[in-house]
Design an enzyme around this catalytic site. Structure first.
Site: not given
Ligand code: GDP
Length: 362
Positions: A48, A91, A142, A210
């Site tokens: 797992g 980073h 995204k 994601a």
């Molecule tokens: P980090 O700062 O790079 O770690 O980004 P996060 O994982 O915290 O994501 C930033 C924002 O983008 C959050 O509100 C997420 O829910 C949103 N987000 C992340 N990946 C995606 C995606 O593939 N599609 C959409 N629509 N929103 C996403």
């Protein structure tokens, strides 16, 4: 001993590659990691996904399950035992995980928001990756935000892209072309992974979301394929200890502990450990080697699983006396015989000096 160790290394015995996630803020690094770790299926059964210290071990069976829609992956002869994902993206963890001037990270996922292209911290990430010669795969994340995009996570992302409407497809093509040009401006060749003419010259780009899970199986499959075809030599398991301190932490009941990414070699309870400290090398004895309990075992009194011996690549917590002044980001050493202590102290001091001078130079 080094020569003997090299004799024992083989392409039939690879360790898990250490994977870091880099990119600009808000591109989805954390969410991608969450998806890859699939925290909700974390179970304690053999094979797992297991949470380790500062890292998550995704075994090859879990990867095969996530990548079951990926064309050709089932036919690939898999040699790596899994992936060790560093839990903290960005980073800082990449830079802190040094080992003899290089990065502990074997391969990185560089996340780019498809709507935004390359941003200031993307450029900083590229610089870090170039400096340490770390290969990477670009996740253009995204994709679900493209106008009229119809997500389908249950198929190979190549087919997912192909099945989009003309309007979504045009937008996707324009955005990925723009990103390709922006990488070229940084002196880097990138190509969508299914159009990559030569993986030794072009970094692969994989479309992901994601939010919907699209492309996650492809991303894992690509990391495994790249690791095996391009990094096999680096990933041959070695008995020679290679372990870096990620964090120094006081834990109630345990005292000051160090969280370590053990890349190669084994650590054993009661080993004599030498670590770099603010006032010179610290020599101590390993009291316990710990990883967290699997989720469903949380009712169990003890929060940790204890090991008599643990082998890389894993994340592990070490409890021992006198660790308060340990410096994070440096290698640890183990003396197998009493007469090796002096040698290990010298090695650790040397590493500390070179780390300090490289910091001064920057
Ligand atoms: P980090 O700062 O790079 O770690 O980004 P996060 O994982 O915290 O994501 C930033 C924002 O983008 C959050 O509100 C997420 O829910 C949103 N987000 C992340 N990946 C995606 C995606 O593939 N599609 C959409 N629509 N929103 C996403």
């Amino acid at each position: 001993r080094r020569a003997e160790n090299e004799k024992n290394m083989s392409f039939d015995n690879l360790r898990s590659p250490v994977v870091c996630v880099l990119g600009h803020v808000d591109t989805g690094k954390t969410k991608i990691l969450d998806k890859l770790r699939r925290t909700h299926v974390q179970d304690g059964e053999a094979g797992g996904i297991t949470q380790q210290i500062g890292a998550t071990n995704v075994p090859i069976d879990a990867i095969k399950e996530a990548a079951k829609f990926v064309k050709g992956f089932a036919e690939l002869a898999v040699q790596v035992p899994g992936l060790l994902l560093i839990d903290t993206p960005g980073h800082e963890s990449f830079s802190n995980l040094r080992s003899r001037g290089s990065s502990v990270c074997d391969i990185a996922i560089l996340v780019v928001d498809i709507m935004h292209g390359l941003e200031p911290q993307t450029l900083e990430s590229i610089k870090l990756l170039k400096d340490k010669n770390t290969p990477f795969i670009v996740a253009v994340n995204k994709i679900d935000r493209i106008y009229d995009w119809q997500p389908n996570a249950k198929r190979d992302v190549r087919d997912d892209v192909k099945c989009q409407s003309k309007i979504a497809m045009n937008e996707f093509t324009k955005l990925t072309n723009d990103i390709t040009v922006q990488f070229a401006e940084q002196g880097l060749n990138v190509a969508l992974f299914y159009k990559n003419p030569d993986p030794t010259e072009y970094m692969s780009m994989v479309p992901t979301s994601a939010a919907t899970g699209e492309g996650m199986g492809n991303l894992m499959a690509l990391i495994v394929e790249y690791s095996q075809s391009m990094l096999a030599k680096r990933l041959m398991y070695s008995n020679e200890l290679q372990a870096t301190v990620l964090e120094v932490k006081a834990i109630p009941g345990l005292g000051t502990t160090i969280d370590v990414i053990l890349v190669n070699g084994a650590l054993r309870e009661s080993d004599t450990l030498i670590v770099a400290g603010t006032e010179g090398p610290i020599v101590t004895q390993i009291r316990s080697l710990l990883t967290p309990q699997p989720m469903k075992e949380l009712r169990v009194k003890n929060t940790y699983i204890e090991y008599k011996e643990i082998k890389g690549a894993v994340g592990v917590k070490i409890a021992a006396k006198d660790l308060e002044k340990t410096i994070a980001g440096l290698n640890i050493a183990v003396a197998n015989q009493p007469d090796e202590v002096e040698f290990c102290r010298a090695e650790v001091s040397h590493e500390l000096k070179s780390a300090l001078s490289s910091i001064r130079l920057q």
